[in-house]
Design an enzyme around this catalytic site. Structure first.
Site, PDB file in Angstrom:
ATOM      1  N   GLN B 218       0.644  -1.204   0.181  1.00  7.14           N
ATOM      2  CA  GLN B 218      -0.167   0.034  -0.070  1.00  7.14           C
ATOM      3  C   GLN B 218       0.851   1.313   0.110  1.00  7.14           C
ATOM      4  O   GLN B 218       0.369   2.366  -0.045  1.00  7.14           O
ATOM      5  CB  GLN B 218      -0.917  -0.030   1.199  1.00  7.14           C
ATOM      6  CG  GLN B 218      -1.987  -1.324   1.347  1.00  7.14           C
ATOM      7  CD  GLN B 218      -2.569  -1.214   2.790  1.00  7.14           C
ATOM      8  OE1 GLN B 218      -2.635  -2.314   3.257  1.00  7.14           O
ATOM      9  NE2 GLN B 218      -3.329   0.109   3.165  1.00  7.14           N
ATOM     10  N   ARG B 365      -8.404  -1.286   8.688  1.00  3.11           N
ATOM     11  CA  ARG B 365      -9.101  -0.366   8.463  1.00  3.11           C
ATOM     12  C   ARG B 365      -9.438   0.643   9.630  1.00  3.11           C
ATOM     13  O   ARG B 365     -10.452   0.718  10.140  1.00  3.11           O
ATOM     14  CB  ARG B 365     -10.669  -0.908   8.024  1.00  3.11           C
ATOM     15  CG  ARG B 365     -10.742  -0.334   6.479  1.00  3.11           C
ATOM     16  CD  ARG B 365     -12.070  -0.915   6.307  1.00  3.11           C
ATOM     17  NE  ARG B 365     -12.773  -0.112   4.853  1.00  3.11           N
ATOM     18  CZ  ARG B 365     -13.445  -0.632   4.015  1.00  3.11           C
ATOM     19  NH1 ARG B 365     -13.878  -2.140   4.203  1.00  3.11           N
ATOM     20  NH2 ARG B 365     -13.749  -0.073   3.147  1.00  3.11           N
ATOM     21  N   CYS B 366      -8.135   0.916  10.554  1.00  6.13           N
ATOM     22  CA  CYS B 366      -8.454   1.301  11.851  1.00  6.13           C
ATOM     23  C   CYS B 366      -8.305   2.768  12.005  1.00  6.13           C
ATOM     24  O   CYS B 366      -8.424   3.186  13.042  1.00  6.13           O
ATOM     25  CB  CYS B 366      -7.735   0.329  12.759  1.00  6.13           C
ATOM     26  SG  CYS B 366      -5.925   0.805  12.696  1.00  6.13           S
ATOM     27  N   GLU B 735     -12.541   4.309   6.541  1.00  4.19           N
ATOM     28  CA  GLU B 735     -12.513   3.581   7.701  1.00  4.19           C
ATOM     29  C   GLU B 735     -13.788   3.871   8.373  1.00  4.19           C
ATOM     30  O   GLU B 735     -13.713   3.142   9.832  1.00  4.19           O
ATOM     31  CB  GLU B 735     -10.964   3.707   8.118  1.00  4.19           C
ATOM     32  CG  GLU B 735     -10.085   3.018   7.625  1.00  4.19           C
ATOM     33  CD  GLU B 735      -8.641   3.441   7.843  1.00  4.19           C
ATOM     34  OE1 GLU B 735      -8.429   4.574   7.994  1.00  4.19           O
ATOM     35  OE2 GLU B 735      -7.846   2.882   8.071  1.00  4.19           O
TER      36      GLU B 735
END
Lengths: 291, 782, 167
Positions: B218, B365-366, B735
């Site tokens: 990413q 996804r935090c 997120e």
């Protein structure tokens, strides 16, 4: 994850299949739907040196009634049980289970024979077979024999089948009028193995008394389980609330589940009680024409 | 405008995605789809033990297997200085061990063969002897005196202690409070479970000396820099390509040993080497999310006015402290935990622990631990509400930060850019019929039936971030865009980010379309190739729209300024007399005297003014002035099966405010997906360890992610409170729902059982946990 | 006849393809690596995720849970075989129109499962769609838009059927 090497056979006849199995004994594995075997091989939990693929053998895929039996060929795909109008109408417990084994894609390959003969206490069909008092036909180089479902499941992943035997058919006596059945599966998530599963099959006489009672439990111990005391307790009785609960208590007592990722043993045992109550009620509602 | 004018599809258009035609026809290009001539295949021998000394490694049998090209151990990496590499948090991590293993499934030996079948056959032929060591698998145990030390090089299992807020002021508010609500929460260890596991193809070209790595990352640019610093390979000789990525969710920010071993294997063998992690290896060895124990307390007045918040946390970081965090924030942005509420004071402290478990922490996804923060505050608010007998909605409404207080300085020091919380909650309540549901609940309780309603009114912090505060390994967290307009008016735009499903090829094109009036079909968006794209920090933590998206707008505006000069030249007008409308400049007062952006582009190469350079290009490195603070209110309605303890989600209403929406269809999709992840967190997912560090939930058989059957039918709506500092008023949304939703599920289930005195149930909300409560309360199962 | 290597012939997307394969070669690897059709993906190794779903002999199956030799003599349809003459299949259209995909990794498998579902049941309820794709995991979409994609396709296919019937 890659399966280990093996030698592959695809015999065209059952005779050839059993002679291969006789020749290679424990080193050989039968490939039917492959939906349990191939994952095990990929994880290298199974490493058969020889694979005998039954899929080239004609005449093992059928669901039909004849000679007062419902007969299911061992290579019948689970999905074909699900799709059968006859099964849906006359054998609702089989329809229920067919719709809850793994997922639709696995059911398109997975076979009735494989689901039974794998001997996995978490597989769903065995409990249904036990509830229905099914019989299994097996063929070996020495001929054919019939094995009762309740004598079939010996231990985890161990059945009464000999290495050179092939399961060819599961058969169930056609139920009399006023019969009904149900399979309930409690899952953490759809497609998973059961936390607990309960199959019931009832026949009720004109006075509302249970003539026949069949119960089978999934994920209840080292083998699929037929809680006989529970069955007996309801036989000859009116299935009122207290009789049903008494039966369910006995079924739960009989279960010997283990604590694992799918729940603590105490919970599972309680769920055998709950599911038995619900599955019996469901079966009864189907006796009287409900669905 | 004429009828034939192309539709530009700028901001706010729910346009179909540009990237989809390749995916729906099986023409995506994921790492495993990269095939090079002569390519070899890497497989990995992993540790069966969580903690063990390696007494010997014998690779001879594996090497002797026909088709095996190389076997690589830690001893082979040592002379290259690659047995250990730096982590993202200034710790170091093993690539392959030379002395001991520190978690189960740790990479031990790399086996390289002509294809993946031979490589898999060689793995069991590698003989490794271990001498098991005592294991510490629980971070609370790890921090106790006398615990087994996972990292002798660090001396103790305490990775760090971190605090934020005013301890004294908070304590005094607690002392004087009418009421204090306190609860302990465990946030389970999760795996992001992207559908594509991590992997790479490494190709070292001995002639050019160039190493090309196609990898599931990413953050390709940061990886290149770090790779160069570690290996001493010049940075111009390293090319990282992130092709299509099958989901990342933070799990693909990390640098995993397999990448390094594959690169070394390619250098050693002179051939391209592919490594694709098997799922059953990936799940237990790659970065986890969460795994922390929180004690949350809130001090309040009797009337429900909340005064202060205190949270103490123990975080498990595994054997190496390598969270993908901004450097200054060892526990991420957990200090956003004051959430949507106007606390006078707050104090948080965190102890990070080393254990015999794989490293990670920031994934799933935090938004850098915002998930844990939001869970803590949204849960404790509900605990307080039940304690005070105040409706959870009313308690929230009473304590929301008022809209006129923005920009708002939080008790823990963040400056919220914008927010208006009440309308979002009101909308969710109206849509779901909150008052009616409360009545229904009351009636059902009388009949002994169980239903619950759970609210979560979260505030996020995303878009890292301003250079003064945010960096990773010293690299400031800007992001970038470079746009080139071709002579015919078509464009290529390249970004420093890298989508893994977020739809940048569409939304970034829409941003440029909005700013330049070029139709999105005429704009090609590229990301993920360090040889061609401008430098950026990558896509995670909902940062792409706030940073790279903003860079796209700013680069477009630079182009527009140059276009103005060229248009003035073409129209023989003064620059200040030109008026821009999407797609063209015209002379003020004479709309007929106009030049389209396409005409201007052509002129930029054929007829540009003498004092202007040829071409029409711009690059922008965007340093956001502040973070963005998306928010929303979620309401979950749940029915409980008393017999089985199953919690069935009846409805889930999500009202999100992420500022201006670039593509409403994509925003909706992002929210749906994140809600499903929140649902998985709340109901199903968990990686567990026994006391020997054996992992449970290490594959897709045991780690259950939701299917279409259980996943609720999401209902979504929006309010719009633009970010005042983002050029497009957007905030980022990837997120929000993963962060915001878990508390709503748990609050709903606890709400269903609150009359039994239940104040909390840890996730996942397995039916046996609920059934046990019912059993303990004498509720019969049937 | 027994072999560790076999020659197989498979009709792949309407074209006869053949190759020598190890008996243990998984169908998904035959498709991806021998045939070079990389649209069929591998997402797990325990037959749970469905990213590898193809239609074999008219049924949707997990190609990671079959040996390539089992496909010998059969018809195989992969995602690459759906669009005809540059025209997308209605299911592909549905996924595009309704935003039924994000990262795209589960998409080919999801599309092939939906293909078989609609062959069996051209007018499925939402519940039937959800059950029909329950062997396919998606981590991006939250499924609602996948369900809408399949509904879109079902509607479009019904209209096309009706048009064909009317002719």
């Amino acid at each position: 994850m890659i399966p280990p090497n093996f030698e592959y056979f695809a015999p065209n006849t059952l005779g050839d299949a059993v002679s291969l199995l006789e020749r290679y004994g424990e080193d050989a594995k039968i490939l039917a739907g492959g939906q349990s075997l191939i994952p095990l091989m990929k994880l290298r939990l199974a490493s058969p040196r020889f694979i005998v693929d039954l899929n080239q053998i004609q005449g093992l895929e059928y669901v039909r009634e004849s000679d007062s039996y419902l007969r299911i060929g061992a290579l019948t795909r689970v999905t074909d049980l699900e799709a059968s109008e006859m099964v849906r109408k006359k054998y609702p417990v089989i329809y229920d289970v067919a719709a809850h084994i793994a997922d639709p894609l696995v059911r398109n390959m997975g076979t009735v024979g494989g689901n039974i003969a794998h001997g996995d206490p978490a597989n769903d069909l065995p409990a249904v077979m036990l509830a229905l008092n099914a019989e299994f036909i097996a063929i070996s180089p020495t001929g054919e024999r019939t094995i009762k479902a309740e004598e079939f499941f010996i231990d985890s992943f161990t059945t009464a089948l000999k290495p050179s035997e092939v399961l060819t058919e599961a058969r169930v006596a056609m139920p009399p009028a006023r019969s009904g059945g149900a399979y309930l599966k409690l899952e953490k998530r759809v497609g998973d193995f059961a936390i607990a599963g309960v199959a019931t099959q009832l026949t009720v006489d004109g006075r509302g008394v249970c003539e026949r009672v069949g119960i089978g439990l999934t994920s209840a111990g080292p083998t699929p389980l037929k809680p006989k005391k529970a069955e007996e307790s309801l036989r000859g009785k009116k299935p009122d609330d207290s009789a049903i609960k008494r039966t369910a208590d006995l079924a739960a007592d009989n279960a010997n589940p283990r604590s694992d990722l799918r729940g603590p043993a105490e919970y599972k045992r309680e769920m055998f009680r709950v599911l038995t109550i619900r599955a019996l009620r469901n079966a009864l509602s189907r006796v009287s024409g409900g669905s | 405008m004429t009828a034939q004018a192309p539709i530009i599809h700028g901001m706010g258009h729910a346009v179909k995605r540009k990237e989809d035609p390749r995916f729906i026809q099986g023409r995506g290009n994921y790492v495993d789809d990269v095939n090079l001539p002569g390519m070899l295949y890497l497989d990995i021998v992993r540790s069966p033990y969580a903690h063990a000394r390696i007494t010997s490694i014998n690779v001879e049998k594996a090497k002797a297997l026909p088709g095996v090209a190389a076997v690589i151990t830690g001893k082979d990496l040592e002379p290259l200085g690659l047995a250990w590499i730096p982590t993202l948090m200034n710790d170091k991590q093993m690539v392959l061990p030379t002395e001991k293993v520190v978690y189960q499934y740790q990479e031990v030996v790399g086996v390289v063969a002509e294809d993946r079948y031979v490589a898999a056959d060689a793995v069991p032929l590698v003989e490794v002897e271990y001498e098991p060591l005592p294991v510490v698998a629980d971070p609370r145990e790890a921090l106790k005196q006398g615990a087994t030390v996972v990292r002798p090089d660090k001396g103790s299992n305490l990775a760090y202690h971190w605090e934020a807020g005013d301890k004294g002021a908070t304590e005094s508010l607690f002392r004087d409070a009418d009421v204090v609500a306190r609860e302990e929460f465990y946030y389970p260890r999760l795996h992001v479970s992207y559908m594509e596991t991590v992997g790479c193809v490494a190709h070292y070209d001995a002639i050019s000396g160039k190493l090309t790595l196609w990898m599931t990352t990413q953050a390709p640019h940061a990886v290149r820099t770090v790779a160069s610093l570690v290996t001493k390979i010049p940075e111009n000789k390293i090319r990282i390509i992130s092709p299509d990525i099958g989901g990342g969710f933070g799990g693909k920010v990390y640098v995993y040993p397999g990448y390094i071993v594959a690169a070394v294997a390619s250098i050693l063998t002179g051939k391209p080497v592919k490594w694709i992690n098997d799922r059953s290896d990936d799940q237990p060895s790659t970065a986890f999310g969460r795994d922390c124990y929180m004690t949350a307390e809130v001090a309040a007045k009797k009337d429900g006015t909340m005064l202060a918040l205190r949270v103490k946390t123990i975080g498990d970081h595994g054997a190496f402290f390598g969270d993908a965090n901004p450097s200054k924030f060892p526990f991420g942005l957990f200090s956003i935990c004051t959430g949507s509420y106007d606390f006078k004071s707050a104090f948080v402290e965190v102890d990070g622990a080393h254990t015999n478990k794989p490293p990670g922490g920031i994934t799933y996804r935090c938004s850098f631990r915002v998930t844990e923060a939001v869970y803590a505050v949204e849960r404790i608010v509900d605990v307080l509400a039940h304690k005070l007998g105040i409706d959870p909605a009313q308690l929230r409404i009473k304590n929301f930060i008022a809209p006129d207080k923005f920009p708002y300085k939080s008790a823990l020091g963040w400056t919220y850019d914008s927010g208006n919380y009440l309308p979002a909650l009101r909308k969710a309540m109206e849509k779901v019929g909150y008052e009616q549901l409360r009545k229904e609940q009351e009636e059902k309780r009388k009949r002994g039936e169980l239903m619950g309603i759970g609210i979560s009114s979260f505030t996020e912090i995303v878009g890292a971030g301003p250079a003064h505060t945010f960096d990773i390994l010293g690299l400031k967290m800007f992001d970038s865009c470079e746009i080139r307009i071709h002579p015919t008016g078509k464009a290529i735009a390249r970004f420093g980010t890298k989508a893994q499903g977020q739809g940048h090829e569409t939304t970034f094109a829409q941003i440029i379309a909005e700013e330049l009036g070029i139709p999105i079909d005429d704009i090609t968006v590229e990301e993920g190739d360090t040889d061609t794209c401008p430098y950026g920090l990558g896509t995670y933590a909902s940062r792409s729209t706030p940073t790279a998206g903003a860079a796209g707008a700013m680069a477009s505006r630079k182009i527009r300024e140059k276009a103005r000069k060229i248009a003035a030249h073409l129209l023989e007008a003064r620059e200040e007399d030109l008026v821009w409308e999407p797609g063209k400049f015209y002379v003020r007062g004479s709309p007929g005297k106009a030049k389209t952006i396409q005409e201007i582009a052509f002129a930029a190469y054929t007829n540009y003014p003498p004092d202007v350079e040829a071409g029409l290009e711009a690059v922008d490195y965007y340093n956001p002035p502040n973070m963005t603070y998306p928010f929303g209110s979620y309401i979950c309605v749940v029915d409980i099966d008393k017999g089985t303890g199953e919690a069935k989600i009846r409805r889930f209403m999500a009202v999100d405010d992420c500022g201006n929406r670039i593509n409403p269809l994509i925003v909706d999709g992002q929210i749906h997906g994140a809600l499903a992840m929140g649902f998985g967190t709340a109901m199903l997912e968990e990686i567990k360890y026994d006391e020997n560090g054996n992992v449970f939930g290490a594959n897709f058989m045991d780690y259950l992610i939701p299917t279409a059957v259980e996943t609720p039918k999401w209902e979504t709506d929006q309010t719009v409170t633009p970010s005042p500092h983002h050029p497009l008023g957007a905030k980022g949304v990837g997120e929000s729902a993963t962060v915001g939703s878990p508390a709503a599920f748990v609050n709903a289930v606890v709400d269903a059982l609150a009359h039994l005195g239940v104040t909390h149930i840890d996730m996942p909300l397995n039916p046996w946990k609920i059934r046990k409560i019912l059993r303990d309360n004498g509720i019969q199962a049937e | 006849m027994s072999m560790t290597k076999m020659h197989i012939r498979v009709n792949v997307n309407g074209v006869e393809r053949e190759g020598d394969v190890q008996a243990r070669l998984l169908l998904v690897h035959f498709i991806r690596e021998v045939l070079g059709l990389t649209g069929t993906h591998i997402g797990c190794d325990t037959s749970n995720c469905g990213a590898c779903t193809v239609v074999l002999g008219g049924k949707a199956v997990k190609s990671c849970t079959l040996f390539a030799v089992q496909a010998n003599g059969k018809k195989l349809l992969t995602v690459e075989g759906l669009a005809k003459e540059g025209k997308l299949h209605p299911i592909q259209e549905g996924f595009w129109e309704k935003h039924g995909l994000q990262c795209g990794f589960c998409t080919p498998g999801m599309i092939m499962a939906a293909y078989h579902l609609l062959q069996k049941n051209p007018n499925p309820t939402e519940e039937e769609i959800r059950r029909g794709i329950s062997g396919n995991l998606c981590r991006c979409t939250g499924y609602v838009k996948i369900v809408e994609s399949v509904q879109y396709a079902a509607e479009k296919m019904r209209v096309q059927e009706a048009q064909v019937a009317a002719r």
